[in-house]
Design a protein around this motif. Structure first.
Motif, PDB file in Angstrom:
ATOM      1  N   ASP A   1       0.842  -1.201   0.000  1.00 59.24           N
ATOM      2  CA  ASP A   1       0.000   0.000   0.000  1.00 59.24           C
ATOM      3  C   ASP A   1       0.873   1.244   0.000  1.00 59.24           C
ATOM      4  OD1 ASP A   1      -2.537  -1.502   0.454  1.00 59.24           O
ATOM      5  OD2 ASP A   1      -1.685  -1.857   2.442  1.00 59.24           O
TER       6      ASP A   1
ATOM      7  N   HIS B   1      -8.170  -1.368  -5.665  1.00 60.85           N
ATOM      8  CA  HIS B   1      -6.777  -1.727  -5.410  1.00 60.85           C
ATOM      9  C   HIS B   1      -6.648  -3.237  -5.327  1.00 60.85           C
ATOM     10  CE1 HIS B   1      -3.041  -1.673  -2.610  1.00 60.85           C
ATOM     11  NE2 HIS B   1      -2.666  -1.675  -3.867  1.00 60.85           N
TER      12      HIS B   1
ATOM     13  N   LEU C   1      -7.612   2.250  -1.534  1.00 61.52           N
ATOM     14  CA  LEU C   1      -6.518   1.331  -1.202  1.00 61.52           C
ATOM     15  C   LEU C   1      -6.943   0.229  -0.231  1.00 61.52           C
ATOM     16  CD1 LEU C   1      -3.203   3.358  -0.882  1.00 61.52           C
ATOM     17  CD2 LEU C   1      -4.216   2.260  -2.881  1.00 61.52           C
TER      18      LEU C   1
END
Length: 377
Positions: free
Chosen positions: A51, A143, A67
Motif C-alpha cells: 500500500d 486496489h 486502497l
C-alpha cells in the motif's frame, strides 16, 4: 450502497502523511455484486508496504484508487453464480484473483494468473467491472481487486477463501498477504528442508512470517537481518537462531561466518536493491537467493554471470509466496490454531480508519510490524 473508504487521489504526497493526508476518507457509492462477485463487510485490514509503495509512487497505479489489499471480513451478499459462499461466512481476501483457465492457472500457479494481473493493473475487478464511484459519478479504481480500507467491498469470488469463524478476523486478515507471501516464499518457492540454513533480510510482517515459515520447515539456522533492534529481538523470540544488524559494514561477512560460507537460502523482503545485492552475497555456492521485495520498476540487478554458472547459484522471484490460496490459507490457519504458527505476534496493534495516514507514517518509519485497521460490527 454508501460506504466509507480511504481514497488515494494522487501519488507522491510529501511526508509526514499525518500532515499531507494523501488518503482521504470519502463516502462512495458501491455497486451491487455481479456474476461471481461477493459483497463483504470488512472487519479488519492490514497496513502493508505494498500500500505504501502506491502512496509514495514507487508502484504506479491508476488514480484515484481506494486502497487496501490485506483483509478479512464477513459475507453479506452473493452475486449470481456464487454457490459455495453464503451470508455470514468468514472470508480472507487474496490480492491476486485467479481465473482458473489461463496457462499459469492451469499449471497450478494461480499467483501468476494473467487475467488477474491485467485486472489489478487497470484497477478493476476480475470481471472488468468498476463498482466504486463518487457522488459526481466519477470512477474510483479498485486496489488489487480488494480495496479493503473501507467498511464494505465487492470482490470477485476468486479473491476469497472461506475460513473457520473461530479465528479472530483481525488475525485472519494477516494471512491474506503477510503470511501467504512470507511463509509461502519459504515453503513453496524455496521448499526449505529440515536442517538447512536460511537468512531473512527485512523484518516487516512478510519477513517475520518467513521466519515463522523457516521454523515450521525445520531450518537449523535462521538468521534475521534488519536495522531495527526491536524487530530483531522479536525475530529471536519467534525462532531466529541469530540476528545481524543490516547497518553493520561487515553484515555480509557476519552471515557468511555464521553459516560457514553462506546460507542455503537467502530471502529479501526489504524491497530495496542494496538489500537484494546483500542477499546474493550471503548465499553459498549452490545456494538460492529469493526476493519478494518490490522496488521501483526501474530498479535493475547486476549479477556476475560466471558466479551464477560456476557456482550453480539460483536467483528466484516469489510473488504471493508462489501460493495456491485455497490450499495454503487453510493449512496455515490450522497451524496457527495448533499454536505452531504464532501469526498474532506479527500484529503491532489496531487503529481506526480515521488514523490511517498516521499509521502509514509509522509503517514508513519502521516502528511497527503490522498495524490493522478495524471496523465496528
Amino acid at each position: 450502497m454508501k460506504i466509507n473508504a480511504a481514497v488515494l487521489r494522487e501519488m507522491g504526497a510529501p511526508k509526514p502523511y499525518a500532515v499531507s493526508q494523501p488518503l482521504r476518507i470519502e463516502t462512495l457509492e458501491l455497486g451491487e455484486p455481479g456474476h461471481d462477485e461477493v459483497l463483504v463487510r470488512i472487519a479488519a485490514a492490514g497496513l502493508c508496504h505494498s500500500d505504501l509503495s502506491v502512496i509514495n509512487g514507487s508502484r504506479p497505479r491508476p488514480m484515484p484508487m481506494a486502497l487496501g489489499h490485506e483483509a478479512a471480513g464477513v459475507v453479506v451478499k452473493t452475486g449470481a453464480g456464487v454457490r459455495d459462499l453464503v451470508p455470514g461466512d468468514h472470508v480472507i481476501m487474496v490480492f491476486m484473483p485467479s481465473c482458473g483457465h489461463c496457462l499459469p492457472c492451469a499449471e497450478g500457479r494461480p499467483a501468476l494468473c494473467e487475467p488477474g494481473a491485467a485486472a489489478n493493473g487497470r484497477g478493476s475487478l476480475l470481471s472488468g467491472a468498476m463498482l466504486l464511484e463518487r457522488e459526481d459519478h466519477s470512477a474510483v479504481h479498485h486496489h488489487l481487486g480488494v480495496s479493503a480500507f473501507a467498511d464494505h467491498a465487492v470482490v470477485s469470488r476468486h479473491s476469497l477463501v472461506k475460513v473457520d469463524p473461530s479465528i479472530p478476523l483481525e488475525i485472519a486478515a494477516l494471512f491474506g498477504c503477510a503470511v501467504l507471501t512470507g511463509m509461502g516464499a519459504v515453503v513453496n518457492t524455496a521448499q526449505v528442508s529440515a536442517g538447512q540454513s536460511v537468512v531473512v533480510i527485512g523484518l516487516g510482517g512478510v519477513g517475520l512470517a518467513a521466519v515463522l515459515g523457516a521454523v515450521a520447515s525445520g531450518a537449523a539456522q535462521i538468521i534475521a537481518v534488519d536495522l531495527s533492534e526491536d524487530k530483531m529481538a522479536l525475530a529471536r523470540e519467534l525462532g531466529a537462531t541469530a540476528t545481524v544488524n543490516a547497518g553493520d559494514a561487515d553484515a555480509v561477512d557476519q552471515v557468511r561466518a555464521l553459516t560457514r560460507g553462506g546460507a542455503d537460502f537467502a530471502f529479501e523482503f526489504a524491497g530495496v536493491l542494496p538489500a537484494l545485492e546483500r542477499a546474493w552475497k550471503m548465499t553459498r555456492r549452490g545456494g538460492t537467493t529469493i526476493t519478494a521485495g518490490l522496488p521501483p520498476p526501474e530498479a535493475a540487478l547486476g549479477v556476475n554471470v560466471v558466479q551464477l554458472v560456476a557456482e550453480e547459484r539460483a536467483l528466484k522471484g516469489s510473488y504471493i509466496g508462489t501460493c495456491v490460496p485455497v490450499r495454503d490459507i487453510p493449512r496455515y490457519v490450522e497451524l496457527y490454531q495448533l499454536g505452531r504458527l504464532p501469526v498474532d505476534r506479527l500484529m503491532t496493534g489496531t487503529i481506526p480508519l480515521s488514523e490511517i495516514n498516521e499509521g502509514f507514517d509509522r509503517l514508513h518509519e519502521g516502528s511497527v510490524v503490522r498495524l490493522v485497521v478495524t471496523f465496528g460490527a
